[in-house]
Design a protein around this motif. Structure first.
Motif, PDB file in Angstrom:
ATOM      1  N   ARG A 156       0.892  -1.304   0.093  1.00 12.39           N
ATOM      2  CA  ARG A 156       0.032   0.019  -0.050  1.00 12.39           C
ATOM      3  C   ARG A 156       0.934   1.032   0.101  1.00 12.39           C
ATOM      4  O   ARG A 156       0.710   2.428  -0.767  1.00 12.39           O
ATOM      5  CB  ARG A 156      -0.828   0.134   1.166  1.00 12.39           C
ATOM      6  N   LEU A 157       1.923   1.353   0.905  1.00 14.20           N
ATOM      7  CA  LEU A 157       2.830   2.379   0.850  1.00 14.20           C
ATOM      8  C   LEU A 157       3.503   2.853  -0.558  1.00 14.20           C
ATOM      9  O   LEU A 157       3.415   4.086  -0.910  1.00 14.20           O
ATOM     10  CB  LEU A 157       3.870   2.227   2.100  1.00 14.20           C
ATOM     11  N   ALA A 158       3.877   1.646  -1.018  1.00 14.95           N
ATOM     12  CA  ALA A 158       4.902   1.816  -2.343  1.00 14.95           C
ATOM     13  C   ALA A 158       3.684   2.333  -3.605  1.00 14.95           C
ATOM     14  O   ALA A 158       3.759   3.096  -4.201  1.00 14.95           O
ATOM     15  CB  ALA A 158       5.232   0.480  -2.874  1.00 14.95           C
ATOM     16  N   ALA A 159       2.512   1.897  -3.484  1.00 17.95           N
ATOM     17  CA  ALA A 159       1.334   2.286  -4.460  1.00 17.95           C
ATOM     18  C   ALA A 159       0.979   3.886  -4.109  1.00 17.95           C
ATOM     19  O   ALA A 159       0.893   4.473  -4.999  1.00 17.95           O
ATOM     20  CB  ALA A 159       0.027   1.266  -4.157  1.00 17.95           C
ATOM     21  N   GLU A 160       0.834   4.118  -2.821  1.00 18.77           N
ATOM     22  CA  GLU A 160       0.510   5.528  -2.828  1.00 18.77           C
ATOM     23  C   GLU A 160       1.568   6.260  -3.153  1.00 18.77           C
ATOM     24  O   GLU A 160       1.289   7.586  -3.754  1.00 18.77           O
ATOM     25  CB  GLU A 160       0.126   5.582  -1.336  1.00 18.77           C
ATOM     26  N   ARG A 161       2.646   6.093  -3.014  1.00 17.35           N
ATOM     27  CA  ARG A 161       4.047   6.778  -3.257  1.00 17.35           C
ATOM     28  C   ARG A 161       3.832   7.056  -4.746  1.00 17.35           C
ATOM     29  O   ARG A 161       4.196   8.337  -5.382  1.00 17.35           O
ATOM     30  CB  ARG A 161       5.522   6.126  -2.740  1.00 17.35           C
ATOM     31  N   PHE A 162       3.563   5.929  -5.612  1.00 15.07           N
ATOM     32  CA  PHE A 162       3.615   5.925  -6.958  1.00 15.07           C
ATOM     33  C   PHE A 162       2.358   7.073  -7.303  1.00 15.07           C
ATOM     34  O   PHE A 162       2.818   7.702  -8.305  1.00 15.07           O
ATOM     35  CB  PHE A 162       3.269   4.650  -7.610  1.00 15.07           C
ATOM     36  N   ARG A 163       1.244   6.585  -7.022  1.00 13.68           N
ATOM     37  CA  ARG A 163       0.170   7.408  -7.259  1.00 13.68           C
ATOM     38  C   ARG A 163       0.545   9.019  -7.080  1.00 13.68           C
ATOM     39  O   ARG A 163       0.101   9.783  -7.767  1.00 13.68           O
ATOM     40  CB  ARG A 163      -1.019   6.997  -6.528  1.00 13.68           C
TER      41      ARG A 163
END
Length: 298
Positions: A156-163
């Motif tokens: 979730r953290l990696a996905a949110e950083r990307f978004r």
């Protein structure tokens, strides 16, 4: 005793039903990019990645320590290059792969041999196929892989950083003056991308206009005459190694091209744009920067 037995049996049945319900609740289920649902009763501990992009996504999702094998060209992050190989993305060493006893295989929808993938499934090995074709697809791939690996928080953290990173770029270049762009995937035959390709979406994100964006194929072939007619303001090359210099130098044969006349011939490492992974964010930033340079040269 006879009168109490139904109560005992009923209690046992209730306990068993509860255990079944709990087991079902504990399952991790995710739908892959081939629209198949994969469910695991316990997080995957031995994962094989069948493309360099899948390898990157797994590491970014926090599951790097669970990856036990990869395929050729899986060179990022650096520790991935130390893992055992099970062939190439289009020709797998199934005997070696099966011997590793994976509890999850991450395949590529269009990149892996269909027959070999089906054989893995017949052997009872779960195969989760991915192939992100949008920015959000990359983010959800991180979340889905993390779920199957028991690394939900990291995913979730990696996905949110990307978004968040992409949203910042979109806001920054929303009103930027458009720049006609040609992105070169290959030199012989001469190949580019359309607007549906992820690289085409990055060009649009940065305020660029893909001069071949309207073509039907994701990676269309074109000829030099078509490029001369399109006359892009920027040419971006994504060749491997020394090829990028040769490709860009080769366009100097056409001084009448706007991109050549203004020295807007740029290279971006292909792994930053041609792999649908979180590093696409870094590739996007570089591409946006190159278009800003071109705007300054008008």
């Amino acid at each position: 005793m006879t009168q109490r037995l139904p109560g005992v049996v009923g209690l046992l049945l209730m306990l068993m039903a509860g255990l079944v319900e709990q087991a079902a609740a504990d399952e991790a289920c995710a739908i892959d990019d081939a629209e198949q649902e994969i469910c695991l009763t316990v997080p995957a501990e031995r994962i094989v990645a069948l493309s360099p992009g899948a390898t990157e996504l797994l590491f970014a999702a926090g599951a790097g320590e669970q990856v036990v094998a990869v395929v050729d060209h899986s060179d990022y992050p650096p520790e991935a290059s130390e893992l055992p190989l099970v062939g190439s993305h289009d020709r797998l060493d199934l005997e070696r792969l099966v011997a590793l006893q994976p509890d999850l295989v991450i395949g590529w929808v269009t990149g892996n041999p269909a027959g070999q993938m089906e054989r893995l499934e017949r052997l009872g090995i779960p195969v989760f196929r991915i192939e992100p074709r949008t920015f959000e697809g990359i983010a959800t791939a991180l979340e889905r892989l993390a779920l199957l690996a028991g690394r939900e928080a990291q995913g979730r953290l990696a996905a949110e950083r990307f978004r968040q990173g992409l949203a910042e770029l979109a806001a920054r270049y929303a009103d930027a003056p458009p720049v006609p762009v040609f992105y070169q995937v290959w030199d012989s035959p001469l190949m580019t991308v359309n607007d549906e390709h992820l690289i085409g979406k990055v060009v649009t994100l940065c305020g660029g206009v893909n001069v071949f964006g309207g073509l039907a194929r994701l990676v269309p072939r074109i000829d030099e005459e078509a490029l001369l007619v399109a006359d892009p303001e920027v040419i971006l090359a994504g060749g491997r190694g020394e090829a990028n210099r040769r490709w860009l130098e080769d366009w100097q044969r056409f001084p009448e091209l706007t991109a050549v006349a203004r020295d807007n011939l740029f290279f971006i490492p292909p792994s930053l744009l041609q792999r649908p992974t979180p590093r696409l964010l870094e590739g996007s930033r570089r591409l946006c920067d190159r278009l800003e340079v071109a705007r300054g040269r008008r």
